[in-house]
Design a protein around this motif. Structure first.
Motif, PDB file in Angstrom:
ATOM      1  N   CYS A  13      16.094 121.162  40.590  1.00  0.00           N
ATOM      2  CA  CYS A  13      16.776 122.413  40.243  1.00  0.00           C
ATOM      3  C   CYS A  13      18.012 122.144  39.399  1.00  0.00           C
ATOM      4  CB  CYS A  13      17.196 123.155  41.510  1.00  0.00           C
ATOM      5  SG  CYS A  13      15.833 123.500  42.629  1.00  0.00           S
ATOM      6  N   LYS A  14      18.434 120.883  39.310  1.00  0.00           N
ATOM      7  CA  LYS A  14      19.701 120.535  38.657  1.00  0.00           C
ATOM      8  C   LYS A  14      19.517 119.834  37.326  1.00  0.00           C
ATOM      9  CE  LYS A  14      22.368 116.963  39.794  1.00  0.00           C
ATOM     10  NZ  LYS A  14      23.339 116.029  40.416  1.00  0.00           N
ATOM     11  N   VAL A  15      18.558 118.919  37.237  1.00  0.00           N
ATOM     12  CA  VAL A  15      18.402 118.119  36.024  1.00  0.00           C
ATOM     13  C   VAL A  15      16.953 118.150  35.541  1.00  0.00           C
ATOM     14  CG1 VAL A  15      20.272 116.555  36.698  1.00  0.00           C
ATOM     15  CG2 VAL A  15      17.902 115.961  37.257  1.00  0.00           C
ATOM     16  N   ASP A  16      16.766 117.805  34.272  1.00  0.00           N
ATOM     17  CA  ASP A  16      15.427 117.631  33.711  1.00  0.00           C
ATOM     18  C   ASP A  16      15.052 116.162  33.814  1.00  0.00           C
ATOM     19  OD1 ASP A  16      15.295 120.311  32.972  1.00  0.00           O
ATOM     20  OD2 ASP A  16      16.196 119.919  31.016  1.00  0.00           O
ATOM     21  N   VAL A  17      13.863 115.890  34.319  1.00  0.00           N
ATOM     22  CA  VAL A  17      13.369 114.518  34.437  1.00  0.00           C
ATOM     23  C   VAL A  17      12.321 114.292  33.346  1.00  0.00           C
ATOM     24  CG1 VAL A  17      12.226 112.825  35.899  1.00  0.00           C
ATOM     25  CG2 VAL A  17      13.789 114.502  36.916  1.00  0.00           C
ATOM     26  N   ILE A  18      12.564 113.293  32.503  1.00  0.00           N
ATOM     27  CA  ILE A  18      11.632 112.955  31.434  1.00  0.00           C
ATOM     28  C   ILE A  18      11.299 111.473  31.529  1.00  0.00           C
ATOM     29  CG2 ILE A  18      12.391 114.770  29.851  1.00  0.00           C
ATOM     30  CD1 ILE A  18      14.169 112.784  28.466  1.00  0.00           C
ATOM     31  N   GLY A  19      10.255 111.079  30.878  1.00  0.00           N
ATOM     32  CA  GLY A  19       9.860 109.669  30.914  1.00  0.00           C
ATOM     33  C   GLY A  19       9.362 109.219  29.562  1.00  0.00           C
ATOM     34  N   ILE A  20       9.333 107.915  29.365  1.00  0.00           N
ATOM     35  CA  ILE A  20       8.746 107.363  28.152  1.00  0.00           C
ATOM     36  C   ILE A  20       7.821 106.219  28.532  1.00  0.00           C
ATOM     37  CG2 ILE A  20      10.812 107.951  26.813  1.00  0.00           C
ATOM     38  CD1 ILE A  20      11.222 104.828  26.570  1.00  0.00           C
ATOM     39  N   PHE A  21       6.840 105.991  27.673  1.00  0.00           N
ATOM     40  CA  PHE A  21       5.962 104.831  27.811  1.00  0.00           C
ATOM     41  C   PHE A  21       5.755 104.287  26.409  1.00  0.00           C
ATOM     42  CE2 PHE A  21       1.554 103.015  28.241  1.00  0.00           C
ATOM     43  CZ  PHE A  21       1.954 101.927  29.005  1.00  0.00           C
ATOM     44  N   ARG A  22       6.294 103.113  26.160  1.00  0.00           N
ATOM     45  CA  ARG A  22       6.295 102.524  24.820  1.00  0.00           C
ATOM     46  C   ARG A  22       7.150 103.389  23.881  1.00  0.00           C
ATOM     47  NH1 ARG A  22      -0.139 101.558  25.038  1.00  0.00           N
ATOM     48  NH2 ARG A  22      -0.153  99.728  26.386  1.00  0.00           N
ATOM     49  N   TYR A  23       6.570 103.791  22.720  1.00  0.00           N
ATOM     50  CA  TYR A  23       7.353 104.490  21.699  1.00  0.00           C
ATOM     51  C   TYR A  23       6.411 104.973  20.612  1.00  0.00           C
ATOM     52  CZ  TYR A  23       6.906  99.577  20.449  1.00  0.00           C
ATOM     53  OH  TYR A  23       6.408  98.318  20.246  1.00  0.00           O
ATOM     54  N   ARG A  24       6.928 105.758  19.671  1.00  0.00           N
ATOM     55  CA  ARG A  24       6.113 106.192  18.530  1.00  0.00           C
ATOM     56  C   ARG A  24       7.024 106.496  17.348  1.00  0.00           C
ATOM     57  NH1 ARG A  24       5.525 111.818  17.887  1.00  0.00           N
ATOM     58  NH2 ARG A  24       3.406 111.520  17.087  1.00  0.00           N
ATOM     59  N   ASN A  25       6.569 106.110  16.139  1.00  0.00           N
ATOM     60  CA  ASN A  25       7.256 106.436  14.887  1.00  0.00           C
ATOM     61  C   ASN A  25       8.728 105.998  14.882  1.00  0.00           C
ATOM     62  OD1 ASN A  25       4.834 107.683  14.124  1.00  0.00           O
ATOM     63  ND2 ASN A  25       5.494 109.662  14.936  1.00  0.00           N
ATOM     64  N   THR A  26       8.972 104.780  15.339  1.00  0.00           N
ATOM     65  CA  THR A  26      10.357 104.304  15.456  1.00  0.00           C
ATOM     66  C   THR A  26      10.737 103.256  14.421  1.00  0.00           C
ATOM     67  OG1 THR A  26       9.588 102.669  17.069  1.00  0.00           O
ATOM     68  CG2 THR A  26      10.489 104.735  17.946  1.00  0.00           C
ATOM     69  N   TRP A  27       9.756 102.599  13.808  1.00  0.00           N
ATOM     70  CA  TRP A  27      10.070 101.449  12.959  1.00  0.00           C
ATOM     71  C   TRP A  27      11.032 101.770  11.816  1.00  0.00           C
ATOM     72  CZ3 TRP A  27       8.853  97.352  15.539  1.00  0.00           C
ATOM     73  CH2 TRP A  27       7.728  97.333  16.351  1.00  0.00           C
ATOM     74  N   PRO A  28      10.840 102.841  11.040  1.00  0.00           N
ATOM     75  CA  PRO A  28      11.776 103.104   9.939  1.00  0.00           C
ATOM     76  C   PRO A  28      13.220 103.268  10.393  1.00  0.00           C
ATOM     77  CG  PRO A  28       9.768 104.385   9.647  1.00  0.00           C
ATOM     78  CD  PRO A  28       9.705 103.789  11.015  1.00  0.00           C
ATOM     79  N   LEU A  29      13.450 103.976  11.500  1.00  0.00           N
ATOM     80  CA  LEU A  29      14.814 104.167  11.972  1.00  0.00           C
ATOM     81  C   LEU A  29      15.401 102.869  12.502  1.00  0.00           C
ATOM     82  CD1 LEU A  29      17.196 105.993  12.455  1.00  0.00           C
ATOM     83  CD2 LEU A  29      16.176 106.701  14.640  1.00  0.00           C
ATOM     84  N   CYS A  30      14.601 102.088  13.221  1.00  0.00           N
ATOM     85  CA  CYS A  30      15.083 100.789  13.717  1.00  0.00           C
ATOM     86  C   CYS A  30      15.507  99.897  12.553  1.00  0.00           C
ATOM     87  CB  CYS A  30      13.994 100.087  14.530  1.00  0.00           C
ATOM     88  SG  CYS A  30      13.675 100.824  16.144  1.00  0.00           S
ATOM     89  N   ILE A  31      14.684  99.840  11.521  1.00  0.00           N
ATOM     90  CA  ILE A  31      15.011  99.013  10.351  1.00  0.00           C
ATOM     91  C   ILE A  31      16.273  99.517   9.675  1.00  0.00           C
ATOM     92  CG2 ILE A  31      14.217  98.349   8.052  1.00  0.00           C
ATOM     93  CD1 ILE A  31      11.353  98.318   9.227  1.00  0.00           C
ATOM     94  N   GLU A  32      16.439 100.832   9.614  1.00  0.00           N
ATOM     95  CA  GLU A  32      17.643 101.400   9.003  1.00  0.00           C
ATOM     96  C   GLU A  32      18.887 101.035   9.802  1.00  0.00           C
ATOM     97  OE1 GLU A  32      19.892 103.537   6.190  1.00  0.00           O
ATOM     98  OE2 GLU A  32      17.821 102.794   6.147  1.00  0.00           O
ATOM     99  N   PHE A  33      18.797 101.092  11.116  1.00  0.00           N
ATOM    100  CA  PHE A  33      19.930 100.706  11.969  1.00  0.00           C
ATOM    101  C   PHE A  33      20.311  99.243  11.728  1.00  0.00           C
ATOM    102  CE2 PHE A  33      19.042 104.080  15.458  1.00  0.00           C
ATOM    103  CZ  PHE A  33      19.923 104.950  14.867  1.00  0.00           C
ATOM    104  N   LEU A  34      19.306  98.373  11.582  1.00  0.00           N
ATOM    105  CA  LEU A  34      19.571  96.950  11.345  1.00  0.00           C
ATOM    106  C   LEU A  34      20.117  96.726   9.938  1.00  0.00           C
ATOM    107  CD1 LEU A  34      16.383  95.373  12.983  1.00  0.00           C
ATOM    108  CD2 LEU A  34      18.663  95.590  13.986  1.00  0.00           C
ATOM    109  N   LYS A  35      19.546  97.400   8.971  1.00  0.00           N
ATOM    110  CA  LYS A  35      19.951  97.247   7.575  1.00  0.00           C
ATOM    111  C   LYS A  35      21.415  97.643   7.371  1.00  0.00           C
ATOM    112  CE  LYS A  35      19.031  99.245   3.001  1.00  0.00           C
ATOM    113  NZ  LYS A  35      18.186 100.217   2.254  1.00  0.00           N
ATOM    114  N   THR A  36      21.822  98.740   7.983  1.00  0.00           N
ATOM    115  CA  THR A  36      23.183  99.254   7.796  1.00  0.00           C
ATOM    116  C   THR A  36      24.201  98.603   8.725  1.00  0.00           C
ATOM    117  OG1 THR A  36      22.759 101.064   9.369  1.00  0.00           O
ATOM    118  CG2 THR A  36      22.305 101.489   7.025  1.00  0.00           C
TER     119      THR A  36
END
Length: 238
Positions: free
Chosen positions: A175-198
């Motif tokens: 009733c208080k919080v939203d519970v979410i989960g993840i398993f692995r990932y999707r469509n992350t490579w371009p942003l990860c590379i950008e974070f490393l590049k900059t």
């Protein structure tokens, strides 16, 4: 879906692998192969931050200062989180988290009876409401702590999968919080590379051990990684 290292698909620990060109991403000249390899664990933190909608007004609690907890710390900062508190049972890991930019570190026990007392300590360390909690461990105690520490209207994101089943106080907390989960990932490579590049994220401090690609050193590397201790990410030089 096919994923390297998930049966029946073999892992990618080899000198060469065949991979569809449309799923390959070229590294910029200022990003090393080691940093590029770190896009895999970094993707977990990036995907979690996307799912939890981390931003400049999001105070973050991270349960667990293992490799994924530390990666989530770096990702949370890159997404703009103004304050990050990280919790663990290991002082050595907490020290690493502090060096990587955690605002506060909290040493906790493995005893679930200590949750109420530790929640107060965590909330006091944050200094304001906890908007998002990431459980990077996945035990009854870590999830219970995250659920109780997060303020009303916040989110708890389960990343760690230590247990297939957990007993947590879900009814009163739902009733208080939203519970979410993840398993692995999707469509992350371009942003990860950008974070490393900059330079917005520096993954190099997480690479603690390096081994050559021989049978003997591969075995040593896996033993080092499994042993924990000072090992965070173990890298092979192919």
């Amino acid at each position: 879906m096919k994923f390297f290292g998930s049966p029946p698909t073999n892992g990618s620990l080899a000198n060469k692998v065949v991979h569809p060109a449309n799923l390959c991403f070229k590294l910029p000249d200022n990003v090393s192969l080691e940093e590029g390899a770190m896009c895999e664990p970094l993707s977990v933190g990036v995907h979690a931050c996307r799912r939890a909608q981390i931003g400049p007004e999001t105070n973050v609690l991270i349960m667990g200062a293992g490799p994924i907890g530390l990666i989530t710390l770096l990702a949370s900062r890159a997404f703009g989180a103004p304050r990050v508190v990280i919790v663990d049972v290991d002082d050595r890991r907490l020290s690493i988290a502090k060096n990587l930019g955690a605002d506060e570190i909290i040493h906790v026990s493995t005893n679930i009876q200590d949750v109420d007392e530790e929640v107060i300590k965590i909330q006091n360390a944050m200094g304001s409401g906890i908007d998002v909690s990431f459980d990077c461990v996945g035990y009854n105690k870590t999830m219970t702590t995250a659920l109780n520490a997060t303020q009303s209207g916040g989110k708890v994101c389960l990343i760690g999968l230590a247990l297939t089943e957990m007993t947590v106080p879900l009814t009163p907390i739902s009733c208080k919080v939203d519970v979410i989960g993840i398993f692995r990932y999707r469509n992350t490579w371009p942003l990860c590379i950008e974070f490393l590049k900059t330079g917005k994220i520096d993954v190099k401090p997480l690479i603690t051990h390096r081994f050559r690609f021989s049978q003997e050193e591969v075995e040593q590397a896996f033993e080092t990684s499994a042993g924990g201790g000072s090992a965070i990410k173990v890298m092979f030089s192919l």
